[in-house]
Design an enzyme around this catalytic site. Structure first.
Site, short mmCIF file in Angstrom:
data_model
loop_
_atom_site.label_atom_id
_atom_site.label_comp_id
_atom_site.label_asym_id
_atom_site.label_seq_id
_atom_site.Cartn_x
_atom_site.Cartn_y
_atom_site.Cartn_z
N GLU A 99 0.86 -1.18 0.00
CA GLU A 99 0.00 0.00 0.00
C GLU A 99 0.90 1.23 0.00
O GLU A 99 1.79 1.34 0.85
CB GLU A 99 -0.92 -0.01 1.23
CG GLU A 99 -1.87 1.16 1.25
CD GLU A 99 -2.78 1.19 2.48
OE1 GLU A 99 -2.82 0.19 3.23
OE2 GLU A 99 -3.42 2.23 2.70
N ASP A 110 -5.66 9.41 9.85
CA ASP A 110 -4.33 8.99 10.29
C ASP A 110 -3.95 9.62 11.62
O ASP A 110 -4.29 10.76 11.92
CB ASP A 110 -3.29 9.38 9.23
CG ASP A 110 -3.41 8.49 7.99
OD1 ASP A 110 -3.34 7.26 8.16
OD2 ASP A 110 -3.61 9.02 6.89
#
Lengths: 411, 238
Positions: B32, B43
């Site tokens: 990824e 995040d």
């Protein structure tokens, strides 16, 4: 057509662009909002709190001195600065906090730029016995110390945010992260008509009382508004004023922060200089670089210092129903001194952007309404730092009469 | 158990990213690759700070696509980006560039199922698989709709939180994974909160792959390539 549509879109703007963890909470929020908020019991409670706690209705004040100075109008000022805690923000906070209580949430997170939304959230949480955490960019913590202290007196925890530009955008990021992590027991009390559906709709509906009251009050004055003006950061005071006017032929003007210059990072003129994109849960106008990274923003008014805008404003810009324009930091500061000297009102620097636009208006056939979204006590240190801008000479004449006294007053 | 490590594009810098990518190819089943964004709300602090550092040095999507094209990775790539950089680049152009550099999957964490129909269609036209997310909070009805349209793999979020946080309820995660398994044959990849190979023990029978992000960024920060290699090795032999 009633907007937003069932997917939360105002035309092509709006929607729900959030991580999967928040989706069920948003869907539940929408369902509960439509069920609870429409109930008679909720509306009665809301109405009572707005009257008893917030101090509504706020006056529609005839600004005689401004009217004479600019020779336009009559000019009226909607005094949202007279709401409890000093800004229109309390309308939405009461609504959402009551709603969160209905949902059984015990913890509230919020973001704030100028501190006005943080103070209003903290005050309402104190009243309803809810835990309260307010995220605020470090830069805003420094320039809004008075409001930080207010929040703490109300029992809120203020968490400074050091990321990015350390202003409202970054405070929203942290509040979203907190919400993602604590979605079971926490309600995110968003302070403007931004974010994922149903927030833009919900906040608008809690703020539309501003325009509804204004229309009633104009009728009492036997006036019809030719123009209504409000400042636009995220856009909650503006949509609050404009929403009831959308069905009239009143010219509507939203004023963004022109900042220091048109250069990237020196202003917060999202609708004028941005382009459509996704930020903080909605598809809307966003200030961004060519590769889609979000631009830093700047404004002398911390509450306008934001890189996006509510999706309904993006729609109203595209349909042309509302005109969006900018006013510079310098002109906003000048308007602060004009209103202080002329009318005895200390306006928030955010609201000064709306007041400053009066100078650019030509003569109108009807009344001109300016929404004064908040009071300026919080901004006195910023104004003092920029005291060379637009400070008028000592006001009294030798006879002790105000410089702007009218013949009527003198007679 | 398949291993899907996450690398942040151009982190810690262009040259070392290329070196780390070469190393990662040797151990990964899918890589990824995260595209840095100024406002990465899904995040945690590790990836958010790393993103800021990359952006401060002048990140360019074109140069990333060029690097990936030149590298011709022997393992499939999953490009991960928040929606706005894709829209600014032009969605069709972005997807074409992904295809040209050999990417197989597209992951957009702020486009949930309800907003994804058009995105899924365009992604498919370019020969890429649109990766859907499932969280512990995803309800029965939505889970059914998500699994019905799933392609590539399903990204199961192991916690109610952001990347780098800790998993509090392994039982809930396992139950969710098993529930997904009953509804679809699409592989289930577990992400968020995996810090070492022992963390996957409770899920071995329930998931097909594991995605590791923040911990790898921390290992890159420590600048010890051997430690990173051993970390990869532990997952390879898991």
């Amino acid at each position: 057509m009633n907007l937003p549509d069932s997917r939360g879109y105002f035309g092509k703007y709006g929607g729900r662009f959030v991580p999967e963890t928040l989706m069920e909470a948003l869907l539940q929020l929408e369902e509960d909002y439509e069920g609870v908020a429409a109930s008679l019991e909720f509306q009665k409670k809301l109405s009572s709190e707005l009257k008893e706690f917030a101090g509504r209705p706020t006056p529609l004040y005839f600004a005689k001195c401004l009217t004479e100075k600019y020779r336009i109008g009559p000019i009226y000022i909607k005094r949202e600065d007279l709401c409890h805690t000093g800004a229109h923000k309390i309308n939405n906070c009461i609504g959402q906090a009551l709603f969160a209580s209905h949902l059984g949430k015990k913890r509230i997170v919020a973001e704030t730029g100028a501190g006005q939304h943080g103070v209003a959230t903290a005050a309402v949480c104190a009243r309803l016995g809810l835990d309260c955490v307010v995220y605020m960019g470090t830069k805003d913590v420094e320039r809004q110390q008075l409001n930080v202290r207010r929040m703490k007196y109300f029992g809120a925890e203020v968490r400074p945010v050091n990321q990015g530009s350390q202003t409202l955008k970054d405070a929203i990021n942290e509040a979203l992260r907190d919400w993602i992590s604590n979605v079971d027991d926490t309600h995110y009390l968003i302070g403007s008509v931004v974010g994922p559906h149903p927030y833009p709709m919900m906040v608008r509906n809690f703020q539309k009382i501003i325009g509804e009251e204004t229309l009633e009050q104009l009728e009492q004055h036997r006036e019809k508004a030719s123009v209504a003006i409000a400042c636009v950061g995220g856009g909650s005071n503006a949509i609050g004023m404009f929403f009831a006017f959308l069905k009239t032929d009143t010219r509507l003007i939203g004023v963004e922060a022109g900042g220091k210059s048109d250069a990237s990072g020196h202003h917060s003129a999202t609708l004028k200089r941005g382009k459509p994109g996704v930020l903080h849960g909605a598809y809307t106008y966003v200030l961004q670089h060519a590769q889609g990274q979000i631009e830093d923003t700047e404004s002398v008014a911390p509450g306008l210092d934001y890189a996006a805008v509510g999706p309904e404003h993006s729609h109203l810009k595209e349909t042309g129903r509302v005109e969006y324009t900018t006013v510079s930091d310098q002109d906003a500061l000048k308007a602060f001194h004009t209103l202080a000297d002329c009318e005895g009102i200390l306006p928030a620097l955010e609201s000064c952007h709306a007041v400053a636009y009066l100078e650019k208006l030509e003569k109108q056939d009807g009344a001109i309404v300016v929404n004064l979204s908040g009071r300026g006590d919080k901004d006195l240190s910023i104004v003092a730092e920029n005291s060379s801008v637009g400070v008028p000479p000592a006001r009294l004449t030798q006879t002790g009469r105000p410089r702007y006294s009218s013949a009527e007053e003198g007679s | 158990m398949k291993f899907f490590p996450y690398l942040l594009a151009d982190y810690p810098d262009r040259l070392r990213f290329a070196e780390i990518l070469d190393l990662t190819v040797q151990y990964a089943d899918t890589i990824e690759i995260g595209i840095p964004f100024t406002d990465p709300v899904a995040d945690g602090p590790v990836i958010a700070t790393a993103s800021s550092k990359v952006l401060a040095t002048g990140f360019s999507l074109d140069s990333l696509f060029q690097l990936l094209h030149d590298e011709k990775s022997s393992v499939p790539l999953a490009l991960m980006s928040y929606a706005n950089p894709i829209l600014a680049y032009g969605r069709a152009d972005f997807l074409q560039a992904c295809t040209d550099c050999g990417a197989k999957y597209l992951i957009v964490p702020d486009v949930p199922f309800e907003e994804s129909e058009e995105w899924r269609g365009v992604t498919k036209e370019h020969g890429l698989a649109w990766i859907s997310f499932v969280s512990l909070l995803t309800g029965e009805e939505r889970l059914r709709r998500i699994t019905q349209t799933a392609e590539g793999f399903l990204y199961l979020l192991s916690l109610k939180g952001i990347t780098g946080a800790s998993i509090h309820s392994p039982e809930q995660v396992r139950d969710k994974a098993l529930k997904i398994r009953k509804q679809t044959n699409v592989p289930v990849a577990l992400g968020f909160g995996i810090k070492n190979v022992k963390d996957i023990d409770p899920y071995r029978e329930a998931i097909d792959a594991v995605i590791v992000g923040s911990k790898i960024i921390e290992l890159i920060d420590s600048n010890d390539v051997e430690e990173l290699r051993q970390f990869y090795e532990s997952f390879r032999s898991a």
